[in-house]
Design a protein around this motif. Structure first.
Motif, PDB file in Angstrom:
ATOM      1  N   SER A 437       7.657   4.227   8.984  1.00 44.86           N
ATOM      2  CA  SER A 437       6.804   4.709   7.878  1.00 44.86           C
ATOM      3  C   SER A 437       6.866   3.766   6.686  1.00 44.86           C
ATOM      4  O   SER A 437       5.844   3.485   6.046  1.00 44.86           O
ATOM      5  CB  SER A 437       7.215   6.122   7.466  1.00 44.86           C
ATOM      6  N   ALA A 438       8.047   3.253   6.360  1.00 45.04           N
ATOM      7  CA  ALA A 438       8.162   2.322   5.239  1.00 45.04           C
ATOM      8  C   ALA A 438       7.515   0.988   5.563  1.00 45.04           C
ATOM      9  O   ALA A 438       6.903   0.344   4.698  1.00 45.04           O
ATOM     10  CB  ALA A 438       9.628   2.131   4.875  1.00 45.04           C
ATOM     11  N   ASN A 442       2.643  -0.517   2.957  1.00 45.79           N
ATOM     12  CA  ASN A 442       1.874  -1.537   2.219  1.00 45.79           C
ATOM     13  C   ASN A 442       1.841  -1.253   0.717  1.00 45.79           C
ATOM     14  O   ASN A 442       0.827  -1.449   0.044  1.00 45.79           O
ATOM     15  CB  ASN A 442       0.446  -1.634   2.766  1.00 45.79           C
ATOM     16  N   GLY A 443       2.979  -0.762   0.220  1.00 41.53           N
ATOM     17  CA  GLY A 443       3.102  -0.529  -1.218  1.00 41.53           C
ATOM     18  C   GLY A 443       2.685   0.840  -1.686  1.00 41.53           C
ATOM     19  O   GLY A 443       2.867   1.173  -2.866  1.00 41.53           O
ATOM     20  N   PHE A 444       2.084   1.650  -0.831  1.00 41.51           N
ATOM     21  CA  PHE A 444       1.703   3.007  -1.215  1.00 41.51           C
ATOM     22  C   PHE A 444       2.898   3.953  -1.068  1.00 41.51           C
ATOM     23  O   PHE A 444       3.921   3.600  -0.460  1.00 41.51           O
ATOM     24  CB  PHE A 444       0.536   3.495  -0.365  1.00 41.51           C
ATOM     25  N   SER A 448       2.268   9.879   3.246  1.00 46.62           N
ATOM     26  CA  SER A 448       0.810   9.810   3.181  1.00 46.62           C
ATOM     27  C   SER A 448       0.366   8.807   4.234  1.00 46.62           C
ATOM     28  O   SER A 448       0.383   7.587   3.990  1.00 46.62           O
ATOM     29  CB  SER A 448       0.323   9.383   1.800  1.00 46.62           C
ATOM     30  N   PRO A 449      -0.013   9.263   5.432  1.00 47.93           N
ATOM     31  CA  PRO A 449      -0.306   8.329   6.531  1.00 47.93           C
ATOM     32  C   PRO A 449      -1.569   7.503   6.337  1.00 47.93           C
ATOM     33  O   PRO A 449      -1.807   6.576   7.107  1.00 47.93           O
ATOM     34  CB  PRO A 449      -0.419   9.247   7.747  1.00 47.93           C
ATOM     35  N   PHE A 492     -10.688  -4.238  -0.907  1.00 43.95           N
ATOM     36  CA  PHE A 492     -10.278  -3.130  -0.036  1.00 43.95           C
ATOM     37  C   PHE A 492      -8.786  -3.289   0.273  1.00 43.95           C
ATOM     38  O   PHE A 492      -8.368  -4.296   0.851  1.00 43.95           O
ATOM     39  CB  PHE A 492     -11.082  -3.130   1.260  1.00 43.95           C
ATOM     40  N   THR A 493      -8.014  -2.294  -0.147  1.00 45.34           N
ATOM     41  CA  THR A 493      -6.570  -2.287   0.089  1.00 45.34           C
ATOM     42  C   THR A 493      -6.212  -0.980   0.764  1.00 45.34           C
ATOM     43  O   THR A 493      -6.613   0.092   0.302  1.00 45.34           O
ATOM     44  CB  THR A 493      -5.786  -2.412  -1.234  1.00 45.34           C
ATOM     45  N   SER A 494      -5.455  -1.058   1.851  1.00 42.13           N
ATOM     46  CA  SER A 494      -5.091   0.162   2.569  1.00 42.13           C
ATOM     47  C   SER A 494      -3.644   0.104   3.012  1.00 42.13           C
ATOM     48  O   SER A 494      -3.028  -0.973   3.085  1.00 42.13           O
ATOM     49  CB  SER A 494      -6.003   0.379   3.783  1.00 42.13           C
ATOM     50  N   GLY A 495      -3.092   1.272   3.318  1.00 45.01           N
ATOM     51  CA  GLY A 495      -1.722   1.348   3.796  1.00 45.01           C
ATOM     52  C   GLY A 495      -1.437   2.709   4.383  1.00 45.01           C
ATOM     53  O   GLY A 495      -2.163   3.676   4.134  1.00 45.01           O
TER      54      GLY A 495
END
Length: 803
Positions: A437-438, A442-444, A448-449, A492-495
């Motif tokens: 999970s860590a 990606n910094g989030f 929260s998947p 667009f940034t996601s994690g």
């Protein structure tokens, strides 16, 4: 003025003024007495060409519903209005979420997580553009002068976003010389068990007679709910989709000289909804396949109408602030207009995504406790828009008229998604390995998947002009041209476990010209023929990356190649007639629209993503609007459209199957082939100071599809493929995705006093039609299936007092 003369004056305004569909009767209000001499109210003035003109003199197809029409029809949303306007359709996607289409120009359902897709119909509040794709502002219709629907592309004067047409909310402006106002109260009973109502008021006060005046409008509405939610413990929460709308506006007009007018204004509105008008057919946690004897199972569920299953409460919120200022300066041969506006909107869509997250957890092999975790998908939009338009228009009375102008806009939109699911990281690490999970965050934040941030910066510059010349006493030619220049930047940034860990910056640019040519021939004083050729434009963009971790191999192969989509353009060709004679108004138009690179929206199946791609298409059809008074006190009206909207090409997947319904001859989505509204209204004097009236409205909306792919393999069998709660992996649900046609009947009756008091009783949706407005699916049907539905039978009483 006597009450009989007041009513006659109002009818002259409505039925002889040229408004296309008139006095559509009958819901939450009756006629509001319009004062003034009858001869002064026979013509409806509009500003569809950015200069004052009558409806009948505008050289293209336009509908104008006046304040009296809106009150008479009881419309409270743009969706209510759409059923009464030929060629206008609105796809209901839940509170505050809708898509508007004109003349069948529609590309499919835009979903809440597609912020890069631009609107196809421009929406204006007076001179200020307020359009936003998906989130068409749900403005209160109280104290409006009229609502104008301009059919066909309006790119010359109104720019991108008006590729199919333009809708303009025109408010009542401050009056420098008159103290006037209106108070309105309503109470209603929805579905027999939940009350709603509203209180609204408007007042106009001259501050310095002839020099300055202020107009203040305020309103508060409580919406009764009609959706019931099944809960995990077996309880049922009733009317979970109730809500409220509160807002108002203050406008100040200062006219220091007869030639200069300045009107600054503040508009603020809040919308809150405690749920969504979704009735479900299948839910991962509640369906007809579950077995109460196995972990996660329950007694089998077959949903009733207007029923859904929730683990979490849902919410919608929209706070809108509009600041604008209009400066008008008439200096003889020409007039200068400056329009400055700033918009700040904060939108929240909070949904119960437990079934979506749980369906992924089943695929990942999570235990029952992990599959059952409550999961909340939170979408937020933070929007700031600045626009400036300056135009100069001729003021002479000669055969040559002209208008030139410039436009600039700067739109900053931050769209964010979070999927808070308390406890999810522990299950992730237990099943997929410690530290997973860590590693994907990606910094989030934790638990929260899925997370994404998408900031957009869109700048537009444009120059436009239009000129008309009277070739003869009866023939006028008009030509217009707009040059546009767009630049869009997006990151667009996601994690999270469901995301790819993306971080990319994209840019979209476009520039070009949108021309228009019109001819208007006045065959007689009562009959005018019009013809038009015009071009529309919609900016392209970049698709968000697929959620590859959720995709099946087939879906990833099918939808993974659509990185960008091109600009959408169309040419509209139309011919029409407008006529008035012997108490009859008849307006009609025929059109053909050739669409290149229609931006088609598709649900990317198991990926829980959406993509946009291009396809060629066309629409063609006719619009007819008729009103008449065959006898004293009896007023009739009808408006309808017959439209063919189809794809002109076929696109295939790699395996040879049709790609998302893009087959030559298949229908464009969300638009009925046939739509008609008819009304009858009868008024009779019962005394020298009071009239009684009664009316009925019938509305028919034809069948539609939510997305183009819904017409392939339909009826459709959705294999859920999720062995959870006792349901086998082969469990499937078969649905007809063709949204059936529906008919709505509204009736009203009331009295109108000479002193301006009006009392109206009404029944909306008399026969309690449960209409299917759009199809709702989560993760290709693996998580949830359902439909958006309409408000059931509603009884109401409205009291209105003008002064």
């Amino acid at each position: 003025m006597g009450v009989r003369k007041v009513v006659s004056s109002w009818k002259n305004n409505v039925f002889f003024g040229g408004a296309s569909i008139v006095a559509l009767l009958a819901t939450s209000s009756g006629a509001y007495a319009q004062t003034g001499p009858a001869d002064d109210t026979r013509t409806i003035i509009v500003t569809a060409t950015k200069r004052a003109s009558t409806v009948q003199d505008v050289p293209f197809s336009i509908n104008a519903q006046t304040e009296a029409d809106i009150q008479r029809s009881g419309a409270v949303t743009i969706e209510d209005l759409s059923r009464n306007v030929a060629g206008l359709t609105v796809q209901n996607l839940g509170p505050g979420q809708s898509q508007v289409a004109v003349r069948g120009v529609s590309a499919g359902q835009i979903i809440r997580d597609q912020p890069g897709v631009k609107e196809q119909v421009g929406v204006y509040l007076d001179e200020s553009v307020i359009s936003l794709s998906l989130f068409t502002p749900d403005l209160d219709l109280f104290d409006l002068s009229r609502v104008e629907t301009l059919r066909g592309p309006q790119g010359t004067l109104f720019g991108s976003g008006s590729v199919g047409g333009t809708i303009r909310y025109i408010t009542n402006q401050p009056d420098l010389d008159t103290v006037e106002g209106l108070v309105e109260g309503n109470v209603n009973l929805v579905d027999g068990d939940d009350f709603g109502g509203h209180l609204k008021g408007a007042i106009n006060v001259p501050l310095v007679e002839g020099v300055a005046a202020v107009r203040v409008v305020g309103y508060h509405t409580e919406y009764g709910g009609f959706i019931n939610a099944l809960r995990e413990d077996g309880d049922i929460d009733e009317d979970v989709n109730d809500g409220r709308r509160t807002g108002g506006r203050i406008a100040l007009t200062v006219q220091p000289t007869p030639d200069i007018s300045i009107t600054p204004r503040v508009v603020y509105q809040e919308i809150r909804s405690n749920g969504f008008n979704r009735q479900e057919v299948y839910n991962l946690y509640a369906n007809r396949f579950t077995d109460p004897t196995v972990p996660g199972g329950r007694e089998p569920v077959v949903f009733d109408e207007r029923q859904q299953f929730l683990l979490l409460n849902e919410d919608f919120a929209d706070d809108t602030l509009i600041l604008d200022n209009v400066l008008e300066w008439n200096f003889g041969a020409a007039a200068l207009t400056s329009v400055t506006s700033y918009i700040d909107r904060d939108i929240l869509v909070s949904r119960d995504a437990s079934a979506l997250t749980g369906s992924v957890s089943v695929d990942l092999g999570f235990p029952t406790a992990g599959v059952m975790l409550p999961s909340n998908l939170v979408d937020t939009t933070d929007l700031q828009t600045f626009t400036q338009e300056i135009r100069l228009a001729s003021q002479t009375t000669g055969p040559f008229q002209w208008l030139i102008g410039g436009f600039y806009s700067d739109v900053e939109r931050l769209y964010s998604q979070r999927l808070p699911t308390p406890g999810y990281d522990a299950f992730t690490d237990a099943v997929l390995g410690a530290g997973t999970s860590a590693a994907v965050a990606n910094g989030f934040g934790p638990d929260s998947p899925y997370n994404a941030d998408l900031p957009y910066d869109i700048k537009q510059k444009a120059l436009f002009g239009e000129a008309s010349y009277d070739l003869t006493d009866r023939l006028t030619a008009t030509a217009g041209l707009r040059y546009y220049d767009f630049k869009e930047e997006r990151r667009f940034t996601s994690g999270g476990l469901f995301a790819n860990g993306d971080d990319q910056i994209d840019e979209t640019k476009s520039d070009g010209f949108s021309p228009r040519l019109l001819l208007s021939y006045e065959a007689s004083d009562n009959v005018t023929f019009n013809a038009q050729a015009s071009k529309g434009f919609r900016l392209g963009g970049v698709n968000d990356p697929l959620n590859e971790t959720l995709c099946s191999a087939d879906d990833e192969a099918t939808y993974g190649g659509f990185d960008r989509y091109d600009d959408e353009t169309l040419w509209n060709y139309e011919a029409g007639v407008k006529s008035q004679f012997a108490g009859i108004t008849f307006n009609a138009a025929a059109f053909y629209t050739d669409i290149k690179n229609l931006q088609v929206t598709a649900d990317a199946g198991s990926c829980s993503s959406r993509v946009v791609f291009n396809a060629d298409a066309h629409t063609m059809g006719v619009e007819v609007e008729l009103s008449a008074r065959p006898a004293e006190g009896l007023d009739l009206s009808v408006a309808g459209s017959l439209i063919e909207a189809e794809f002109d090409e076929t696109q295939l997947k790699a395996n040879g199957d049709i790609l998302e319904g893009i087959r030559e001859g298949n229908r464009l989505p969300s638009v009925p082939n046939f739509q008609v509204a008819a009304s009858a209204y009868y008024t009779v004097p019962v005394s020298s100071t009071m009239d009684a009236f009664a009316g009925i409205t019938f509305q028919h909306v034809g069948s539609r599809f939510t997305q183009p792919g819904d017409q392939e393999n339909n009826p459709r069998t959705f294999v859920h493929g999720l062995p959870f709660g006792g349901a086998p992996a082969t469990a499937a649900t078969t649905l007809d995705l063709k949204l059936p046609d529906y008919q709505l009947v509204n009736i009203s009756a009331g009295v109108e006093m000479a002193n301006g008091l009006e009392i109206v009783a009404y029944i909306n949706n008399l026969f309690d039609e449960n209409t299917l407005l759009s199809f709702d699916r989560e993760r290709g049907g693996r998580a949830r299936l359902g439909f958006s539905t309409n408000q059931p039978r509603t009884f109401g009483l409205t009291v209105r007092k003008g002064f």
